[in-house]
Design a protein around this motif. Structure first.
Motif, PDB file in Angstrom:
ATOM      1  N   PRO A 148      37.754 152.001  29.541  1.00 45.21           N
ATOM      2  CA  PRO A 148      37.375 152.555  30.436  1.00 45.21           C
ATOM      3  C   PRO A 148      37.905 152.050  31.933  1.00 45.21           C
ATOM      4  CG  PRO A 148      35.514 151.556  29.232  1.00 45.21           C
ATOM      5  CD  PRO A 148      36.676 151.069  28.715  1.00 45.21           C
ATOM      6  N   ARG A 149      37.623 153.049  32.829  1.00 47.72           N
ATOM      7  CA  ARG A 149      38.192 152.576  34.167  1.00 47.72           C
ATOM      8  C   ARG A 149      37.188 152.199  35.045  1.00 47.72           C
ATOM      9  NH1 ARG A 149      43.833 152.609  35.229  1.00 47.72           N
ATOM     10  NH2 ARG A 149      44.566 153.779  33.307  1.00 47.72           N
ATOM     11  N   CYS A 150      37.398 151.167  35.874  1.00 47.29           N
ATOM     12  CA  CYS A 150      36.598 150.548  36.925  1.00 47.29           C
ATOM     13  C   CYS A 150      36.090 151.949  37.943  1.00 47.29           C
ATOM     14  CB  CYS A 150      37.294 149.442  37.881  1.00 47.29           C
ATOM     15  SG  CYS A 150      36.328 149.034  39.117  1.00 47.29           S
ATOM     16  N   PRO A 151      34.789 151.911  38.104  1.00 44.70           N
ATOM     17  CA  PRO A 151      34.222 153.146  38.983  1.00 44.70           C
ATOM     18  C   PRO A 151      34.704 152.862  40.358  1.00 44.70           C
ATOM     19  CG  PRO A 151      32.608 151.912  38.242  1.00 44.70           C
ATOM     20  CD  PRO A 151      33.749 151.425  37.623  1.00 44.70           C
ATOM     21  N   GLN A 152      34.991 151.469  40.867  1.00 44.45           N
ATOM     22  CA  GLN A 152      35.207 151.413  42.180  1.00 44.45           C
ATOM     23  C   GLN A 152      36.867 151.416  42.736  1.00 44.45           C
ATOM     24  OE1 GLN A 152      32.923 149.864  44.330  1.00 44.45           O
ATOM     25  NE2 GLN A 152      31.398 149.985  42.862  1.00 44.45           N
ATOM     26  N   CYS A 153      37.717 150.866  41.722  1.00 39.90           N
ATOM     27  CA  CYS A 153      38.973 151.062  41.977  1.00 39.90           C
ATOM     28  C   CYS A 153      40.141 151.519  41.056  1.00 39.90           C
ATOM     29  CB  CYS A 153      39.690 149.405  42.058  1.00 39.90           C
ATOM     30  SG  CYS A 153      39.736 148.636  40.623  1.00 39.90           S
ATOM     31  N   GLY A 154      39.433 152.195  39.925  1.00 37.58           N
ATOM     32  CA  GLY A 154      40.173 152.712  38.824  1.00 37.58           C
ATOM     33  C   GLY A 154      41.305 151.951  38.061  1.00 37.58           C
TER      34      GLY A 154
END
Ligand code: OAD
Length: 250
Positions: A148-154
């Protein structure tokens, strides 16, 4: 099975000790069914190549493979429960004024058993952080991305464990070194004593005059220097140690 013999001198020292540190490795979770790393046949590193799964380069090369391997390990650990060795250390913590449990394990079983003062030197399988920014991430929007991707920086998310070639969390290591340097007794339980800097901690304790006790069915590089070597499984020796020291039925 006959009760393991615990040397009387060790029982006496433990009864009067105020500061105790315990270093654990994969061996303490073996009786829960969590595989160790270096044992022939059954160890994870006998079956999988750490260079393909447990380095930052491996993650850069194939993040999906690495994420899925750790997801598999989380699933394996979820199906296990703490064993008598973990539980005996909970009892020990209750009886020692300053008790520090230093673990190389990422399985979270010490906390599930009920231990409190835990220093996780190699992180925890059940925590996640951002690969770009190294920041802990607790939740992220549902998606089909693996990882999955970091919700802050992608950036890509990764397990919050220490990989080969990475530094240990500095504050945790410092606290572990302090506990080892000030302990009157240090127990080294279920670790091959081959991976540094963790393997230095019993040596630090020895240098500062502590009693060092190894609990392991097999000898390790630490054995010749340990004050006592209790040969056997942690789930047998630790409950006997606690019972014989404080008169409990562990
Ligand atoms: P190892 O797999 O190197 O060693 C496990 C030790 O546990 C061996 O010495 C076994 O003899 C012992 N053992 C097996 N069954 C036991 C039992 N029932 N009771 C007590 N001891 C038992 O695992 P670690 O020393 O934990 O690091 O490995 C250290 C680090 O190397 C791990 O944290 C991991 C690995 O690569 C990272 O992933 C950063």
């Amino acid at each position: 099975m006959s009760e393991p013999h615990i040397p009387a001198a060790l029982i006496q020292r433990l009864r009067s000790a105020r500061r105790v540190a315990v270093l654990t490795g994969a061996g303490i979770s073996a009786e829960s069914g969590v595989p160790t790393f270096r044992e022939a046949q059954t160890g994870l590193w006998a079956r999988y190549n750490p260079e393909e799964l447990a380095t930052p380069e491996a993650f850069r090369r194939n993040p999906q493979l690495v994420w899925e391997w750790y997801a598999w390990r989380r699933e394996q650990v979820r199906q296990t429960t703490p064993n008598a060795g973990h539980l005996a250390l909970v009892e020990m913590e209750r009886r020692i004024a300053e008790f520090t449990l230093i673990t190389q394990n990422v399985d979270g079983l010490h906390r599930r058993a009920g231990s409190h003062q835990i220093l996780e030197l190699h992180g925890n399988l059940f925590r996640t952080k951002c690969f770009n920014e190294n920041r802990p991430v607790e939740s992220w929007p549902e998606s089909t991305d693996i990882p999955p991707r970091c919700p802050q920086c992608g950036g890509l998310l990764r397990p919050d464990v220490v990989w080969f070639g990475e530094m240990l969390p500095a504050g945790v290591l410092r606290a572990a070194e302090h506990a080892a340097a000030t302990a009157q007794i240090l127990f080294s339980v279920g670790t091959s004593a081959l991976v540094y800097p963790a393997a230095d901690l019993p040596l630090t304790a020895l240098t500062h005059g502590a009693t060092v006790v190894e609990i392991n069915p097999q000898p390790t590089p630490l054995s010749p220097q340990a004050t006592f070597c209790l040969t056997g499984a942690a789930g047998v020796i630790l409950p006997a140690l606690v019972a014989q020291t404080w008169g409990l039925v562990a």
